[in-house]
Scaffold this active site. Structure first.
Site: not given
Length: 219
Positions: A9, A86
């Site tokens: 990202h 994550e």
């Protein structure tokens, strides 16, 4: 054979402030939006069959910026899933990174994160993290891979999806590369925001790493 374009990202505010960002989430910065759009331009002519992202907003937003630039943008489906989130850092979420890594590695003789990631394999780092978490909420290696492997199994089962956009996170990308290309890349530092890592998955689900942490496909 499937080709997975694995993108980190764009930069977030917590990235900018060098804090731990696992399941906690902050918006993309202006630089992060620009990075996501640049990744989209780099991947614009890859005719993706499906787009997948972590369900955390920073990854989902980055995926949408990439889709906007893509040749298949009008047909491309975006699936947001927790499988590719994550690592969950538990107690360390939002903490200053240097302080957190000192707590995680210090008891094992590695007070600096660079030393920890240079000398200790990433799955052991995950186990150290859960051990150091006073609440033991952080994911250890077994918990982490149980989740992520569900994501790869999902991709394996996607018939006709040969070119896949996958937007995830820095420590997750580093973990994937460590697992499927052990010793092949220097993982003391994580991938750059909006960088591209390319994986190949065969029909049995075996994964190889073609490239890691590139800002352009030609690099």
């Amino acid at each position: 054979m499937k080709t997975i374009y694995l993108v980190r990202h764009g930069q977030t505010f917590i990235n900018r402030y060098d804090k731990m960002q696992g399941w906690c989430d902050t918006p993309l910065t202006e630089q992060g939006i620009a990075g996501a759009k640049n990744a989209g331009k780099e991947l614009a002519n890859v005719d993706f069959d499906i787009a997948i992202s972590s369900d955390l907003k920073r990854a989902s937003d980055t995926c949408e910026y990439i889709i906007e630039e893509n040749i298949n943008r009008n047909e491309l489906q975006h699936i947001a899933t927790p499988f590719f989130r994550e690592q969950f850092y538990g107690f360390f979420e939002g903490m200053n990174s240097d302080e957190a890594w000192r707590m995680i590695g210090g008891g094992h003789g590695y007070p600096r994160r660079e030393d920890l990631f240079t000398h200790v394999d990433i799955d052991t780092v995950k186990d150290y993290m859960k051990e150091a978490d006073p609440y033991h909420d952080a994911e250890d290696a077994q918990e982490y891979w149980k989740r992520v492997d569900k994501g790869f199994e999902m991709i394996k089962q996607m018939e006709g999806a040969d070119k896949i956009l996958l937007v995830s996170h820095g420590f997750t990308i580093r973990s994937i590369v460590s697992r499927f290309a052990p010793g092949q890349y220097n993982l003391a530092h994580g991938p750059q925001n909006a960088s591209i890592t390319i994986l190949k998955m065969d029909d049995e689900g075996k994964i190889n790493v073609d490239s890691y942490n590139k800002m352009t496909l030609d690099a």
